[in-house]
Enzyme design. Structure first.
Site, mmCIF file in Angstrom:
data_model
loop_
_atom_site.group_PDB
_atom_site.id
_atom_site.type_symbol
_atom_site.label_atom_id
_atom_site.label_comp_id
_atom_site.label_asym_id
_atom_site.label_seq_id
_atom_site.Cartn_x
_atom_site.Cartn_y
_atom_site.Cartn_z
ATOM 1 N N CYS A 1 -4.163 -6.557 4.903
ATOM 2 C CA CYS A 1 -4.763 -7.563 5.477
ATOM 3 C C CYS A 1 -6.245 -7.899 5.127
ATOM 4 C CB CYS A 1 -4.584 -8.206 6.820
ATOM 5 S SG CYS A 1 -2.782 -7.535 7.347
ATOM 6 N N CYS B 1 3.798 -10.025 1.584
ATOM 7 C CA CYS B 1 4.109 -10.880 2.745
ATOM 8 C C CYS B 1 3.940 -12.365 2.555
ATOM 9 C CB CYS B 1 3.006 -10.246 4.061
ATOM 10 S SG CYS B 1 1.049 -10.691 3.225
HETATM 11 FE FE1 FES Z 1 -0.001 -10.320 5.174
HETATM 12 FE FE2 FES Z 1 -1.378 -9.750 7.193
HETATM 13 S S1 FES Z 1 0.717 -9.319 6.910
HETATM 14 S S2 FES Z 1 -2.076 -10.300 5.080
#
Ligand code: FES
Length: 137
Positions: free
Chosen positions: A104, A35
């Site tokens: 996360c 991400c």
């Molecule tokens: Fe990457 Fe939450 S989507 S840390």
């Protein structure tokens, strides 16, 4: 049912312990390659106690809420206790995260461990390597 708990929303909107600590005793930065989010934890340590902790998170709302909750959970605690903090405990303290947002909370666990490892290394303190084997960065 709301996707995010009240606690997640609260810590996202009013994150605790945001910022940096100049001359921190330990700093840990981790990122998630998928991400692209980044989390940095700063620790002030006196003896074996975490006297202050701050974070900078460039990331999603769950990562910000996880950083905020994790810093609250380790503030004033001994290093041994902070090392036991799991991402699951952070998520539970937030009254849960959606399954696809659990990674996360992993950032928070890993950043704290990395900051403690940094402190141990800088101060030439002996440590058990196995405690840091699962740092996910
Ligand atoms: Fe990457 Fe939450 S989507 S840390």
């Amino acid at each position: 049912m709301a996707l995010y708990s009240e606690k997640v929303m609260d810590h996202f909107r009013n994150p605790r312990n945001v910022g940096i600590i100049e001359n921190a005793d330990g700093v840990g930065e981790v990122g998630n390659a998928k991400c692209g989010d980044i989390m940095k934890i700063y620790l002030k340590i006196d003896g074996d106690i975490i006297t202050d902790v701050k974070f900078e998170t460039f990331g999603c709302g769950s990562a910000i809420a996880s950083s905020s909750m994790a810093t609250e959970l380790i503030k004033g605690k001994p290093l041994s206790e902070a090392l036991e903090l799991t991402n699951k405990a952070v998520a539970e303290a937030l009254d849960g995260l959606p399954a696809y947002k659990m990674h996360c909370s992993v950032l928070a666990e890993s950043a704290i461990k990395k900051a403690i490892l940094d402190y141990y290394k800088k101060n030439g303190r002996p440590y058990d390597e196995s405690l840091f084997a699962d740092i996910d960065d």
